[in-house]
Write an enzyme that holds these catalytic residues in place. Structure first.
Site, PDB file in Angstrom:
ATOM      1  N   HIS A   1      46.247  42.011  35.114  1.00 59.34           N
ATOM      2  CA  HIS A   1      45.808  40.756  35.652  1.00 59.34           C
ATOM      3  C   HIS A   1      45.201  39.880  34.363  1.00 59.34           C
ATOM      4  CE1 HIS A   1      44.047  37.280  37.734  1.00 59.34           C
ATOM      5  NE2 HIS A   1      45.115  37.187  38.437  1.00 59.34           N
TER       6      HIS A   1
ATOM      7  N   GLU B   1      51.958  34.440  35.222  1.00 60.57           N
ATOM      8  CA  GLU B   1      50.704  33.852  35.329  1.00 60.57           C
ATOM      9  C   GLU B   1      50.209  33.085  34.149  1.00 60.57           C
ATOM     10  OE1 GLU B   1      48.987  35.267  39.382  1.00 60.57           O
ATOM     11  OE2 GLU B   1      48.021  36.503  37.753  1.00 60.57           O
TER      12      GLU B   1
HETATM   13  P1  PGA Z   1      45.117  31.350  42.155  1.00 58.94           P
HETATM   14  O1  PGA Z   1      45.254  32.831  41.309  1.00 58.94           O
HETATM   15  O2  PGA Z   1      46.127  31.345  42.917  1.00 58.94           O
HETATM   16  O3  PGA Z   1      43.858  31.345  42.385  1.00 58.94           O
HETATM   17  O4  PGA Z   1      45.502  30.405  40.776  1.00 58.94           O
HETATM   18  C1  PGA Z   1      46.332  33.683  40.894  1.00 58.94           C
HETATM   19  C2  PGA Z   1      45.907  34.804  40.600  1.00 58.94           C
HETATM   20  O5  PGA Z   1      45.202  34.926  39.785  1.00 58.94           O
HETATM   21  O6  PGA Z   1      46.801  35.814  40.863  1.00 58.94           O
END
Ligand code: PGA
Length: 256
Positions: free
Chosen positions: A101, A173
């Protein structure tokens, strides 16, 4: 045909009381048919590892809801104070683990090599990694998004072989969209998802076609449908919105 998946990343939020009420609320919605068809969408809850056994115990038999962790060690056991191994996660019923992440990469200095070692350990132990990749705002502005994402993918392929993607889920992401309220447009997200699939497919077509690629970054019930409608977006990794049972159920419905 790839099955959709929606995973809730609770991050370092909540208490055991809040976890209990969140899971109860979500299960109630799911049983009422408000969280989509479980044959069409796989749901994964990723609470703090402390609450995993409790969350697991609240899931009714046959709910199809899986549990995942948010991190794991690249070591199997031994003198690693404060670490949690993938074997321990499996022992308490975890099927998935989020690895790489952007918060771990940025705040805890996890390099591509460390992330790859964790992915290898997870795959060897039989737990499915949800591998996160994505570029920063600066990298997007510099036009190097695909270069960054491909470097992150290559670290895995180099250490574990391309087959690793046959045993993993990838979450794209963009760092600038996480927790900021800024979401990639469906076109921006689809372009990167298609790039990820083609990078994997060019090395193994079957693995590339079967790979579930989730989008993460400020997904909400109001934008989920347009993102999930894109050809290469197979679901979402949801942070903030996964802390609200109703909102999370609506996102699951959009995917299913
Ligand atoms: P968010 O986070 O939906 O709050 O933007 C997504 C993540 O970090 O997995």
């Amino acid at each position: 045909m790839r099955k959709a998946m929606v995973a809730g990343n609770w991050k370092m939020n909540g208490s055991s009381k809040e976890a209990l009420s969140l899971v109860r609320g979500f299960v109630e919605l799911q049983q009422a048919g408000d969280a989509g068809d479980s044959n069409k969408v796989g749901v994964v809850l990723c609470p703090s590892e402390l609450y995993i056994p409790q969350v697991k115990s609240l899931l009714p038999e046959g709910s199809g809801i899986a549990v995942g962790a948010q991190n794991a060690s690249d070591k199997l056991s031994g003198a690693h104070t404060g670490e949690v191994s993938v074997e321990m996660l499996l022992d308490v019923g975890c099927e998935y683990v989020i690895l790489g992440h952007s918060e771990r990469r940025a705040l805890y200095a996890e390099s591509d090599a460390v992330v790859a070692a964790k992915v290898r350990q997870a795959i060897e132990s039989g737990i499915t990694p949800i591998l996160c990749v994505g570029e920063s705002q600066q990298e997007r502005e510099a036009g190097v998004t695909m270069g960054v994402v491909e470097r992150q993918l290559a670290a895995i392929a180099d250490l574990c072989g391309i087959e690793a993607f046959g045993k993993s889920v990838v979450a794209y992401e963009p760092v600038w969209a996480i927790g900021t309220g800024l979401t990639a447009t469906p076109e921006q997200a689809q372009a990167v998802h298609a790039g990820i699939r083609s990078w994997v497919s060019s090395r193994d077509a079957v693995v590339g076609q079967g790979l579930q690629i989730l989008y993460g970054g400020s997904v909400k019930a109001s934008n989920a449908e347009s993102l999930f409608a894109c050809e290469d977006i197979d679901g979402g990794l949801i942070g903030g919105a996964s802390l609200d049972a109703g909102e999370f159920a609506a996102i699951c419905r959009a995917a299913g």
